[in-house]
Design a protein around this motif. Structure first.
Motif, short mmCIF file in Angstrom:
data_model
loop_
_atom_site.label_atom_id
_atom_site.label_comp_id
_atom_site.label_asym_id
_atom_site.label_seq_id
_atom_site.Cartn_x
_atom_site.Cartn_y
_atom_site.Cartn_z
N TYR A 82 58.96 33.64 19.86
CA TYR A 82 58.63 34.33 21.38
C TYR A 82 57.21 34.45 21.55
O TYR A 82 56.64 34.05 22.45
N VAL A 83 56.55 34.76 20.61
CA VAL A 83 55.02 34.97 20.81
C VAL A 83 54.38 33.50 20.94
O VAL A 83 53.46 33.54 21.61
N THR B 290 53.41 28.83 13.70
CA THR B 290 54.95 29.36 13.85
C THR B 290 55.80 28.66 13.08
O THR B 290 56.66 29.50 12.29
N GLN C 92 54.77 32.49 24.23
CA GLN C 92 54.08 33.15 25.38
C GLN C 92 52.70 32.46 25.47
O GLN C 92 51.96 32.10 26.12
N VAL D 115 64.60 38.60 12.24
CA VAL D 115 64.12 39.27 13.43
C VAL D 115 62.60 38.80 13.58
O VAL D 115 62.05 38.54 14.62
N PHE D 116 61.92 38.82 12.38
CA PHE D 116 60.22 38.33 12.50
C PHE D 116 60.37 37.01 13.09
O PHE D 116 59.41 36.34 13.63
N VAL E 62 62.20 35.26 14.82
CA VAL E 62 62.84 35.00 16.44
C VAL E 62 61.40 35.60 17.21
O VAL E 62 61.03 35.19 18.09
N THR E 63 60.87 36.84 16.71
CA THR E 63 59.66 37.20 17.16
C THR E 63 58.67 36.28 17.13
O THR E 63 57.70 35.94 18.20
#
Length: 80
Positions: A60-61, A21, A64, A53-54, A56-57
């Motif tokens: 998030y992943v 990440t 999770q 945006v990528f 931030v995604t």
């Protein structure tokens, strides 16, 4: 039963998602900065938003995935 060993095992399994990440976020930030600087005007800003945006995604992943590891679902794909 040794719960410390289990926590240690979970910690080791979280290293790879976190490292990946961080690397992807650095890549997206550098790429976005280059786009903003190379493409003039509002177009560069709009193109720079996409890597943001990528990034931030990816965060998030990663969150999770860490939750899955902590809950013991790290091998959930082996069920299928």
């Amino acid at each position: 039963m040794n719960t410390h060993n289990s926590e240690d095992e979970h910690g080791k399994k979280m290293i790879a998602p976190i490292v990946i990440t961080v690397l992807f976020i650095l890549y997206y930030l550098v790429y976005g900065t280059i786009l903003v600087r190379v493409v003039p005007g509002i177009g560069g800003i709009l193109l720079g938003i996409i890597p943001l945006v990528f990034a931030v995604t990816m965060i998030y992943v990663c969150v999770q995935r860490i939750d899955e590891i902590r809950s013991g679902e790290e091998d959930d794909l082996s069920k299928y």
